[in-house]
Design a protein around this motif. Structure first.
Motif, short mmCIF file in Angstrom:
data_model
loop_
_atom_site.label_atom_id
_atom_site.label_comp_id
_atom_site.label_asym_id
_atom_site.label_seq_id
_atom_site.Cartn_x
_atom_site.Cartn_y
_atom_site.Cartn_z
N ILE A 6 51.94 40.26 43.03
CA ILE A 6 52.88 39.57 42.29
C ILE A 6 52.71 40.32 40.64
N HIS A 7 53.98 41.20 40.49
CA HIS A 7 53.82 41.73 39.21
C HIS A 7 54.76 40.93 38.12
N GLY A 8 55.87 40.24 38.72
CA GLY A 8 56.66 39.24 37.79
C GLY A 8 57.21 38.25 38.73
N TYR A 9 57.55 37.16 37.89
CA TYR A 9 58.16 36.09 38.55
C TYR A 9 59.48 36.25 38.82
N ASN A 10 60.00 35.57 40.02
CA ASN A 10 61.17 35.88 40.70
C ASN A 10 61.52 37.16 40.91
N GLU A 11 60.55 38.12 41.24
CA GLU A 11 60.58 39.43 41.85
C GLU A 11 59.84 39.55 43.06
N PRO A 12 60.15 40.36 43.98
CA PRO A 12 59.56 40.53 45.20
C PRO A 12 57.90 41.09 44.96
N ILE A 13 57.11 40.51 45.73
CA ILE A 13 55.82 41.13 45.74
C ILE A 13 55.90 42.53 46.05
N MET A 14 54.70 43.54 45.59
CA MET A 14 54.71 44.63 45.77
C MET A 14 53.37 44.84 46.53
N ILE A 15 53.33 45.96 47.52
CA ILE A 15 52.39 46.64 48.09
C ILE A 15 51.57 47.74 47.29
N ASP A 16 50.49 47.43 46.69
CA ASP A 16 49.93 48.39 45.89
C ASP A 16 48.58 48.83 46.40
N ASP A 17 48.13 49.91 45.85
CA ASP A 17 46.80 50.76 46.17
C ASP A 17 46.09 50.09 45.14
N VAL A 18 44.82 49.40 45.48
CA VAL A 18 43.92 48.67 44.57
C VAL A 18 42.57 49.31 44.73
N ALA A 19 41.40 48.96 43.94
CA ALA A 19 40.19 49.33 44.18
C ALA A 19 39.45 48.30 45.07
N ASP A 20 38.79 48.72 46.08
CA ASP A 20 38.19 47.50 46.69
C ASP A 20 37.28 46.76 45.92
N PRO A 21 36.98 45.34 46.31
CA PRO A 21 36.41 44.37 45.49
C PRO A 21 34.71 44.79 45.60
N GLN A 22 34.15 44.28 44.49
CA GLN A 22 32.51 44.77 44.56
C GLN A 22 31.75 43.38 44.23
N ILE A 23 30.50 43.55 44.85
CA ILE A 23 29.51 42.46 44.72
C ILE A 23 29.31 42.61 43.21
N THR A 24 29.40 41.33 42.56
CA THR A 24 29.16 41.25 41.10
C THR A 24 28.07 40.17 40.84
N ASP A 25 27.79 39.01 41.77
CA ASP A 25 27.04 38.12 41.66
C ASP A 25 26.15 37.89 42.88
N PRO A 26 24.93 37.32 42.84
CA PRO A 26 24.16 36.96 44.03
C PRO A 26 24.97 36.31 45.05
N THR A 27 25.80 35.31 44.66
CA THR A 27 26.38 34.54 45.90
C THR A 27 27.78 35.16 46.34
N ASP A 28 28.12 36.15 45.75
CA ASP A 28 29.65 36.71 46.25
C ASP A 28 29.32 37.00 47.67
N VAL A 29 30.48 37.03 48.26
CA VAL A 29 30.69 37.42 49.76
C VAL A 29 31.94 38.23 49.77
#
Length: 343
Positions: A6-29
């Motif tokens: 979501i980029h803005g309210y009352n606007e269509p969602i957009m398919i973006d290229d984003v970075a993969d999530p990364q582990i930052t905490d010992p309890t992350d999955v």
């Protein structure tokens, strides 16, 4: 990776290229998303309904709060999960330390995060990061893709029904308004947990036929009176419980009138206003109950009902790239059961 954001309210969602999530905490999955359920709440997010309630989340972010898939990577503190394990995710990343968490009421966590809703990235993506406290392991032989809607639609319906089970005895009547993603779960859960007579109410004949296939005893088409006359015709003294999975348009006005004396109106859908006269509460001694998503343990219980074959999911699968169009289909009422996005 690809993600629907979501980029803005009352606007269509957009398919973006984003970075993969990364582990930052010992309890992350980190989960490789197999399926992400498409929920009416996603429409409300895009409309800005949740904007003020969630302290104006920073945009853009990835929506999607009904998620299942496979473990991709775990933090150093996670010992019981390994890559490749099939899992379903409780929608809330709870802290585990507050009074609500210690009481097992995960959804009331005062420090929790709600991926896909509060600005934390959700599951309309190829991968997502969550907390180990949200992960429910599944049987190794289960394909998690179609199960994603159990993570919110399923446990919300289960939570709402379970807490009113003591009110539903042999000979009692229960009304289920709205046979969509949540309502179709509710019909099955009511059949599994109660002996009540179930009356399904919807504006579409196809959904009523669907409800009857799932176990509803009666189907009522909601006409100009919201189905009130037909409901009272089936249950002359009124319903003991009315579950409202719509919560807007005319349903908050009609539902209390369907109740028997001492009956309970259970609100799950939202967007409208309840304006029942206070005299009605006194004279008829009726109750109104609100519902949030269920607990982690309730998701575990629901998945056991699914394993036993007592609660199933009706889900139509679509590619993640089709997310903007699928949301439009949901808004037009064209989805029977639930839609699941597959990255």
């Amino acid at each position: 990776m690809k993600a629907a954001r979501i980029h803005g309210y009352n606007e269509p969602i957009m398919i973006d290229d984003v970075a993969d999530p990364q582990i930052t905490d010992p309890t992350d999955v980190i989960i490789k998303v197999g399926g992400a359920g498409v929920c009416r709440t996603d429409l409300h997010i895009l409309e800005g309904v949740w904007k003020d309630a969630l302290a104006d989340p920073v945009l853009p972010y990835t929506i999607g709060h009904e998620n299942a898939g496979w473990v991709e990577q775990v933090g150093s503190g996670v010992k019981h999960l390994k890559p490749g394990d099939p899992v379903i995710l409780h929608p809330l990343m709870s802290c585990g330390l507050c009074p609500a968490c210690r009481a097992g009421q995960d959804m009331h966590c005062i420090a929790g995060r709600f991926p896909g809703l509060d600005g934390t990235d959700g599951g309309y993506a190829e991968y997502m990061k969550t907390s180990v406290r949200a992960v429910v392991p599944l049987s190794p032989d289960i394909d998690p893709v179609a199960l994603a809607p159990f993570a919110d639609a399923g446990i919300t319906a289960y939570h709402a029904v379970k807490k009113l089970v003591p009110l539903l005895y042999p000979g009692s009547f229960v009304v289920v308004i709205g046979i969509g993603g949540l309502g179709h779960f509710a019909i099955q859960i009511l059949r599994a947990l109660t002996p009540a007579t179930i009356i399904a109410v919807d504006t579409h004949k196809a959904r009523l036929a669907f409800a009857e296939r799932l176990g509803a005893h009666y189907g009522v088409l909601a006409g100009s009176d919201g189905g009130l006359k037909d409901v009272v015709g089936i249950a002359p003294r009124g319903a003991d419980v009315v579950f409202d999975f719509v919560g807007e348009h005319c349903t908050p006005a009609v539902a209390p009138s369907m109740l028997a004396k001492g009956g309970t109106y259970s609100v799950i859908g939202y967007g409208g206003q309840v304006s029942t006269p206070t005299l009605d509460f006194v004279n008829r001694e009726i109750n109104i109950v609100g519902n949030l998503v269920g607990t982690y343990n309730e998701l575990v219980e629901l998945m056991e009902l699914h394993r036993q074959g007592r609660v199933s999911i009706s889900a139509q699968q679509y590619p993640l790239a089709d997310a903007p169009d699928v949301l439009k289909m949901l808004d037009r009422g064209e989805i029977i059961g639930r839609a699941v996005l597959v990255p």
